[in-house]
Design an enzyme around this catalytic site. Sequence first.
Site, PDB file in Angstrom:
ATOM      1  N   ASP A 214      -2.292  -0.983   9.878  1.00 16.04           N
ATOM      2  CA  ASP A 214      -3.149   0.165   9.618  1.00 16.04           C
ATOM      3  C   ASP A 214      -4.580  -0.348   9.420  1.00 16.04           C
ATOM      4  OD1 ASP A 214      -2.760  -1.040   7.171  1.00 16.04           O
ATOM      5  OD2 ASP A 214      -2.586   0.826   6.042  1.00 16.04           O
TER       6      ASP A 214
ATOM      7  N   ASP B  67      -6.695  -0.998   7.058  1.00 17.48           N
ATOM      8  CA  ASP B  67      -7.044  -2.032   6.080  1.00 17.48           C
ATOM      9  C   ASP B  67      -6.021  -3.160   6.054  1.00 17.48           C
ATOM     10  OD1 ASP B  67      -5.070  -0.429   4.834  1.00 17.48           O
ATOM     11  OD2 ASP B  67      -5.810  -0.944   2.835  1.00 17.48           O
TER      12      ASP B  67
ATOM     13  N   ARG C  15      -9.780   8.242  -4.220  1.00 22.92           N
ATOM     14  CA  ARG C  15      -9.736   8.444  -2.777  1.00 22.92           C
ATOM     15  C   ARG C  15     -10.127   9.890  -2.512  1.00 22.92           C
ATOM     16  NH1 ARG C  15      -4.778   6.216   0.824  1.00 22.92           N
ATOM     17  NH2 ARG C  15      -5.203   4.409  -0.500  1.00 22.92           N
TER      18      ARG C  15
ATOM     19  N   SER D  86      -7.592   3.110   3.243  1.00 20.94           N
ATOM     20  CA  SER D  86      -6.380   2.758   3.973  1.00 20.94           C
ATOM     21  C   SER D  86      -6.318   3.488   5.318  1.00 20.94           C
ATOM     22  CB  SER D  86      -5.151   3.034   3.123  1.00 20.94           C
ATOM     23  OG  SER D  86      -3.987   2.516   3.720  1.00 20.94           O
TER      24      SER D  86
ATOM     25  N   GLU E 108       8.303  -0.834   0.434  1.00 14.49           N
ATOM     26  CA  GLU E 108       8.399   0.613   0.316  1.00 14.49           C
ATOM     27  C   GLU E 108       8.563   1.195   1.713  1.00 14.49           C
ATOM     28  OE1 GLU E 108       4.861   2.165  -1.434  1.00 14.49           O
ATOM     29  OE2 GLU E 108       3.552   1.458   0.166  1.00 14.49           O
TER      30      GLU E 108
END
Length: 598
Positions: free
Chosen positions: A312, A314, A60, A156, A411
């Site tokens: 979000d 994606d 990324r 993302s 998470e």
Amino acid sequence: MAFIKKFGNKELDDKIEEWIRWDKRDDTCDEIKKLVQNDNENELNNRLLKRMAFGTAGLRARMGAGYSMMNDLTIIQTTQGFAKYMLTVTPNVRKNGVVIGFDGRHNSHRFAQRVARVLTLQNIKVYTMSHTCPTPFVPYTVLSKGCDWGIMVTASHNPKDDNGYKVYYSNGAQIIEPHDEYISRSILENLEPWENVWQLDETDNNLCTDVYKETFTNYIKDLEGLCHFKDENSKTDVKFTYTAMHGVGYPAIQKAFEIFNLPKPIPVIEQVEVDPEFTTVQFPNPEEGKSALNLAMKTADENDCKVILANDPDADRLALAEKQANGEWKCFSGNELGSLYLWWLSTRLDITNTSRGDVYAIASTVSSQIIGSIARVENFKFEETLTGFKWMGNKAHELRKKGKTVLFAFEEAIGFMCSDKVLDKDGISAAVVLAEMIIHLAKENLNCKQQLEKIYEKYGQHISRNSYFICHDEATINKLFNDIRNFDGKGKYPSHCGRFEIKYIRDLTTGYDNSQPDNKPILPVSASSQMLTFTFSNGCIATLRTSGTEPKIKYYTEYCAEPGRSREEVSNELNEMIEAIIEHFYRPKENHLTPRPN
């Protein structure tokens, strides 16, 4: 190449010539040439003498020319090395195949085509997506098609100039160590572009199968197994406003709502279509709360709607905002949502006649401990993992192999797994499961905030406060954590933070945990990232860690109180502890840290 100015640095000069020789894209090749012509040696050093690190999160980085950035050449190099590793580790990959997906960011589609081209040159079968897709579609297809690997081109919720390359293994979960190390090594052994690798129009169509429609249809069909109240859903007057945050989620959300018999979501018109510029938001991350949801709140207010669901870009994360009786919008934290999900899903166990002894819930170590509290009271199991869904996905796979049922994983960064059809966070399934719960609560004249209060009354007050500081200097970050490890100047960890006594310290960077008899942590240790957890004598837990994808030093705190204590009392003490942690451990002025933007 005579125009190239020699900088007197042989390594840099060689890399400049190498880039111009290897890169067949005019835009990025010209970008390097322009830096040379402008004598920008420092920028050239950063771009050509440094390389993106391939880790368990894949890649990324910002898009642009150079080996330290995301571009066509680095995508080709990465996939060449990865392809060679695939053939070594999974020799049947030519038959089992690799699934490739991409999001709506600039260049994502072309990067995905580059990946397919490299793999087909090695006679590897690829399952491609002809359209932008939610990230969960890739791990779903890995499992449903029996593929050996999956690759998703996405960054993302990162800023618009970033892109990324996310890798899944045959178990449907993100890769973990040591795959990343071996892939990284293989990349460095296969840097020179192969013959004909740049010809996208020559990709072997016999090796490429478009599975977008099939995946979309089967994924939505499988969601139906999570629905328990179709009739109730169809009769509700609850409304839902939805934003895709300029991402890829809306088509799947529409169909998911339809199969659950939910009312059609009210779209935030300005944000439901793919827009790689993320025109209406500063940060395309619904976790940021009200600052990212202003348009959604406006749309909801205009439609007399009290619930906002937000993916979000994606569509692997989900946020919830709910309008309260006083007219204020409440944005739920990931920990609050995790509590609601597990309560709701655990109540469904009796409907499905599932044996609770074989049921597991999973959460990362920085997520709320209320998951363990609910599991103990409701007689099912709880597993804790390191931070990141790669660990939770692999743990879920491990449990499934033993015949166990994975009810839920989450998470705190608004990532939820409500079905083991996708062993990763999934914002589409999370949206419809949550919507059904909200409709059911409405029948009882309850909203999510009120139900959350009931959960705390039963399982104990669990209050979390999470945030971060921004720091772009790795040396400063390392010094901050090492200063904590040498708090007394004699190589010892702190025994107090301000007036608060520390009972246990777990250091997953160095491999220390004084809560264990041998001082060795149960969770895996990684020297490549910083992570310290403090358990205070009053029951508060605080974790300080670096981010694998962003220049952030995060903190996660939670006060786990016994039932009976007032929420206000627990909240006030937690706020005092956070102030002490910032003052004594972060020292933002001394370390020149930037606070999280409001």
